[in-house]
Motif scaffolding. Structure first.
Motif, PDB file in Angstrom:
ATOM      1  N   LYS A  93       0.740  -1.228   0.154  1.00 14.57           N
ATOM      2  CA  LYS A  93       0.148  -0.119  -0.005  1.00 14.57           C
ATOM      3  C   LYS A  93       0.907   1.295  -0.002  1.00 14.57           C
ATOM      4  CE  LYS A  93      -3.527  -2.608   0.178  1.00 14.57           C
ATOM      5  NZ  LYS A  93      -4.408  -2.672   1.559  1.00 14.57           N
ATOM      6  N   PRO A  94       0.481   2.312  -0.337  1.00 14.61           N
ATOM      7  CA  PRO A  94       1.380   3.541  -0.749  1.00 14.61           C
ATOM      8  C   PRO A  94       1.479   4.233   0.756  1.00 14.61           C
ATOM      9  CG  PRO A  94      -0.791   3.821  -1.560  1.00 14.61           C
ATOM     10  CD  PRO A  94      -0.831   2.608  -1.362  1.00 14.61           C
ATOM     11  N   GLY A  95       0.396   4.143   1.603  1.00  9.12           N
ATOM     12  CA  GLY A  95       0.528   4.867   3.008  1.00  9.12           C
ATOM     13  C   GLY A  95      -0.529   4.067   3.824  1.00  9.12           C
ATOM     14  N   PRO A  96      -0.216   4.639   5.157  1.00 14.75           N
ATOM     15  CA  PRO A  96      -1.139   4.109   6.100  1.00 14.75           C
ATOM     16  C   PRO A  96      -2.788   4.616   6.013  1.00 14.75           C
ATOM     17  CG  PRO A  96       0.053   6.027   7.052  1.00 14.75           C
ATOM     18  CD  PRO A  96       0.749   5.772   5.707  1.00 14.75           C
ATOM     19  N   GLU A  97      -2.910   5.501   5.192  1.00 16.67           N
ATOM     20  CA  GLU A  97      -4.289   5.762   4.834  1.00 16.67           C
ATOM     21  C   GLU A  97      -5.020   4.639   4.087  1.00 16.67           C
ATOM     22  OE1 GLU A  97      -2.204   9.405   5.744  1.00 16.67           O
ATOM     23  OE2 GLU A  97      -1.920   8.001   3.954  1.00 16.67           O
ATOM     24  N   GLN A  98      -4.169   3.948   3.157  1.00 11.30           N
ATOM     25  CA  GLN A  98      -4.666   2.852   2.259  1.00 11.30           C
ATOM     26  C   GLN A  98      -4.767   1.670   3.026  1.00 11.30           C
ATOM     27  OE1 GLN A  98      -2.497   5.379   1.248  1.00 11.30           O
ATOM     28  NE2 GLN A  98      -4.182   6.368   0.440  1.00 11.30           N
ATOM     29  N   ALA A  99      -3.940   1.418   4.194  1.00  6.68           N
ATOM     30  CA  ALA A  99      -3.720   0.267   4.593  1.00  6.68           C
ATOM     31  C   ALA A  99      -5.086  -0.505   5.278  1.00  6.68           C
ATOM     32  CB  ALA A  99      -2.492   0.089   5.753  1.00  6.68           C
ATOM     33  N   ALA A 100      -5.223  -1.942   5.244  1.00  7.92           N
ATOM     34  CA  ALA A 100      -6.248  -2.306   5.840  1.00  7.92           C
ATOM     35  C   ALA A 100      -6.323  -2.194   7.346  1.00  7.92           C
ATOM     36  CB  ALA A 100      -6.037  -4.090   5.435  1.00  7.92           C
ATOM     37  N   PRO A 101      -7.508  -2.099   8.081  1.00  7.53           N
ATOM     38  CA  PRO A 101      -7.587  -1.888   9.396  1.00  7.53           C
ATOM     39  C   PRO A 101      -6.620  -3.228  10.101  1.00  7.53           C
ATOM     40  CG  PRO A 101      -9.832  -1.763   8.373  1.00  7.53           C
ATOM     41  CD  PRO A 101      -8.791  -2.260   7.310  1.00  7.53           C
ATOM     42  N   PRO A 102      -5.809  -2.566  11.093  1.00  7.56           N
ATOM     43  CA  PRO A 102      -5.075  -3.715  11.816  1.00  7.56           C
ATOM     44  C   PRO A 102      -5.882  -4.779  12.597  1.00  7.56           C
ATOM     45  CG  PRO A 102      -4.796  -1.760  12.833  1.00  7.56           C
ATOM     46  CD  PRO A 102      -5.526  -1.306  11.615  1.00  7.56           C
ATOM     47  N   GLN A 103      -5.490  -5.772  12.963  1.00  6.39           N
ATOM     48  CA  GLN A 103      -6.186  -6.867  13.524  1.00  6.39           C
ATOM     49  C   GLN A 103      -6.410  -6.255  15.057  1.00  6.39           C
ATOM     50  OE1 GLN A 103      -2.902  -7.071  12.863  1.00  6.39           O
ATOM     51  NE2 GLN A 103      -2.664  -8.647  11.276  1.00  6.39           N
ATOM     52  N   SER A 104      -7.674  -6.872  15.455  1.00  5.03           N
ATOM     53  CA  SER A 104      -8.076  -6.588  16.889  1.00  5.03           C
ATOM     54  C   SER A 104      -6.858  -6.817  17.785  1.00  5.03           C
ATOM     55  CB  SER A 104      -9.159  -7.468  17.303  1.00  5.03           C
ATOM     56  OG  SER A 104      -9.638  -7.390  18.713  1.00  5.03           O
ATOM     57  N   GLY A 105      -6.696  -5.892  18.708  1.00  2.00           N
ATOM     58  CA  GLY A 105      -5.564  -5.815  19.619  1.00  2.00           C
ATOM     59  C   GLY A 105      -4.061  -5.571  19.115  1.00  2.00           C
ATOM     60  N   PRO A 130      -1.353  -2.841  18.314  1.00  2.00           N
ATOM     61  CA  PRO A 130      -1.211  -1.403  19.162  1.00  2.00           C
ATOM     62  C   PRO A 130      -1.565  -0.341  18.506  1.00  2.00           C
ATOM     63  CG  PRO A 130       0.931  -2.227  17.987  1.00  2.00           C
ATOM     64  CD  PRO A 130      -0.135  -3.476  17.899  1.00  2.00           C
ATOM     65  N   GLU A 131      -2.429   0.477  19.204  1.00  2.00           N
ATOM     66  CA  GLU A 131      -2.732   1.760  18.750  1.00  2.00           C
ATOM     67  C   GLU A 131      -1.528   2.676  18.293  1.00  2.00           C
ATOM     68  OE1 GLU A 131      -5.998   5.383  20.004  1.00  2.00           O
ATOM     69  OE2 GLU A 131      -5.860   3.680  21.085  1.00  2.00           O
ATOM     70  N   GLY A 132      -1.708   3.335  17.130  1.00  3.28           N
ATOM     71  CA  GLY A 132      -0.682   4.108  16.899  1.00  3.28           C
ATOM     72  C   GLY A 132       0.645   3.417  16.686  1.00  3.28           C
ATOM     73  N   GLY A 133       0.772   2.204  16.331  1.00  3.66           N
ATOM     74  CA  GLY A 133       1.863   1.197  16.110  1.00  3.66           C
ATOM     75  C   GLY A 133       2.412   1.611  14.736  1.00  3.66           C
ATOM     76  N   LEU A 134       3.607   0.735  14.372  1.00  2.00           N
ATOM     77  CA  LEU A 134       4.211   0.763  13.063  1.00  2.00           C
ATOM     78  C   LEU A 134       3.294   0.972  11.914  1.00  2.00           C
ATOM     79  CD1 LEU A 134       6.995  -1.653  14.070  1.00  2.00           C
ATOM     80  CD2 LEU A 134       7.179   0.719  14.273  1.00  2.00           C
ATOM     81  N   ILE A 135       2.277   0.200  11.799  1.00  2.00           N
ATOM     82  CA  ILE A 135       1.471   0.504  10.607  1.00  2.00           C
ATOM     83  C   ILE A 135       1.018   1.781  10.318  1.00  2.00           C
ATOM     84  CG2 ILE A 135      -0.646  -0.013  12.017  1.00  2.00           C
ATOM     85  CD1 ILE A 135       0.048  -1.642   8.521  1.00  2.00           C
ATOM     86  N   SER A 136       0.908   2.573  11.384  1.00  2.00           N
ATOM     87  CA  SER A 136       0.754   4.104  11.164  1.00  2.00           C
ATOM     88  C   SER A 136       1.749   5.104  10.986  1.00  2.00           C
ATOM     89  CB  SER A 136      -0.041   4.577  12.244  1.00  2.00           C
ATOM     90  OG  SER A 136       1.105   4.913  13.680  1.00  2.00           O
ATOM     91  N   GLN A 137       3.093   4.227  10.686  1.00  2.00           N
ATOM     92  CA  GLN A 137       4.321   5.125  10.443  1.00  2.00           C
ATOM     93  C   GLN A 137       4.424   5.271   8.777  1.00  2.00           C
ATOM     94  OE1 GLN A 137       6.394   6.637  12.833  1.00  2.00           O
ATOM     95  NE2 GLN A 137       4.610   6.419  14.157  1.00  2.00           N
ATOM     96  N   ALA A 138       4.184   6.442   8.279  1.00  2.00           N
ATOM     97  CA  ALA A 138       4.317   6.705   6.726  1.00  2.00           C
ATOM     98  C   ALA A 138       5.820   5.916   6.239  1.00  2.00           C
ATOM     99  CB  ALA A 138       4.000   8.123   6.378  1.00  2.00           C
TER     100      ALA A 138
END
Length: 368
Positions: free
Chosen positions: A114-126, A128-136
């Motif tokens: 994906k090009p960035g966090p805005e297009q990424a699939a929602p992370p699994q339940s549990g 971490p909020e604001g984790g690495l998946i949110s780092q552009a």
């Protein structure tokens, strides 16, 4: 010889420094090697001089040295380990680490597709909020390995209770590329050596099923664990060799490590000696090169440069060497002017501190 851990407070500080050093050192070695990863030694010397690269190489007008998939996956591994410890500490639920690591690699896969966090699939339940998946800055495709990409897509989690039997794993059973070993140091930061070895080897099977691929991953984690606990580098490698001998199918990994130790004892390091250990594209060769360079010279700078100036997988061998040296010397022992220019340095240091806070030994005078 073990180093003294004089007091609880000092022990905590040393442990934190070694965790930081391991993650930042791995990222630094990765950043040193990434620009020359696919270049022959002759081409490296033609472009950078007879000594090869002598410092960080920047892309275009950037003043930040890029990290590769090696550091990306190491960070996602770290995030999963923190989650597993928190889950056990807060909820009393253990044994779920393998699934958490698998989910972490699925999140890493999102950053590759994906090009960035805005297009990424929602992370699994549990997750971490604001984790690495949110780092552009992590949404960058830096020559990831095919086995890592295809393995993460299969959504396989190994049974953490099964013994390591030296047989091919379920996913990519013929693959022993270095994509599993290069991400495995964090297991050695959070566990004693035996557990670190077993967890890293099982987690490697998420993407790499060849026994040498997963044993090399376990060996790196064990070396890091022994070093964090105060062993010398050579002592850590020798103890890891004894640990490997307990497991069927260890011979290829053990032979590569033994060759690295023997070559280091000769002294007089050269790029040609590095290349005699292989190119680093496969797990045992990458581990051997990282270990050899860490052992053969007392200078952290010289060891890191030696580990990347060769015709092979320079970022992976640099990353492994940096993991080991950082765990040994702590972040204070790394070249600060280089570390300051590594991509994502602040986020890497913060994640290291989170791991150290969550996973510190209960009695720092007796690490692990």
């Amino acid at each position: 010889m073990n180093e003294p851990w004089v007091s609880s407070l000092e022990g905590e500080a040393v442990y934190r420094a070694r965790v930081r050093g391991c993650l930042l050192g791995g990222a630094l070695g990765d950043a040193l090697g990434y620009p020359i990863e696919f270049s022959s030694l002759d081409r490296i010397r033609a472009a950078h001089g007879e000594r090869g690269v002598t410092g960080l190489v920047f892309h275009g007008d950037s003043t930040v040295a890029r990290i590769s998939d090696d550091t990306q996956m190491t960070l996602f591994t770290t995030e999963a380990i923190i989650q597993a410890h928190q889950r056990e500490r807060l909820k009393g639920i253990g044994g779920g680490w393998a699934l958490l690591v698998r989910w972490a690699y699925e999140r890493w896969l999102e950053t590759q597709n994906k090009p960035g966090p805005e297009q990424a699939a929602p992370p699994q339940s549990g997750a971490p909020e604001g984790g690495l998946i949110s780092q552009a800055w992590l949404y960058a495709r830096r020559a990831p390995g095919n086995a890592c990409l295809s393995g993460a897509a299969q959504m396989y989690a190994p049974d953490p209770l099964l013994a390591l039997d030296g047989k091919p794993g379920q996913v990519n059973p013929e693959s022993k590329g270095c994509g599993a070993v290069m991400r495995s140091a964090p297991f050695g930061l959070a566990n004693p050596a035996d557990a670190a070895f077993a967890m890293a080897a099982r987690a490697a099977q998420i993407t790499h099923g060849h026994p040498t691929g997963y044993y090399a991953a376990g060996a790196l984690a064990a070396i890091v664990a022994y070093v964090v606990a105060g062993d010398s580098l050579e002592g850590a490698v020798l103890r890891t060799l004894r640990l490997l001998q307990r497991h069927p199918g260890h011979e290829e990994t053990s032979a590569a490590l033994t060759e690295a130790v023997d070559l280091a004892e000769e002294g007089s390091p050269t790029a040609e000696k590095v290349e005699s250990l292989g190119a680093g594209w496969v797990a045992e060769e990458a581990l051997a090169i990282g270990v050899y360079c860490a052992l053969v010279t007392p200078s952290v700078k010289d060891a890191l440069l030696l580990s990347v100036n060769h015709s092979g997988d320079s970022d992976s061998t640099g990353s492994l060497c940096g993991n080991i040296l950082g765990a040994r010397h702590g972040d204070v022992g790394l070249p600060h002017t280089w570390v300051e220019r590594v991509e994502g340095r602040d986020r890497i240091a913060a994640l290291a501190d989170d791991l150290a806070a969550e996973c510190a030994p209960s009695d720092p005078s007796k690490p692990f």
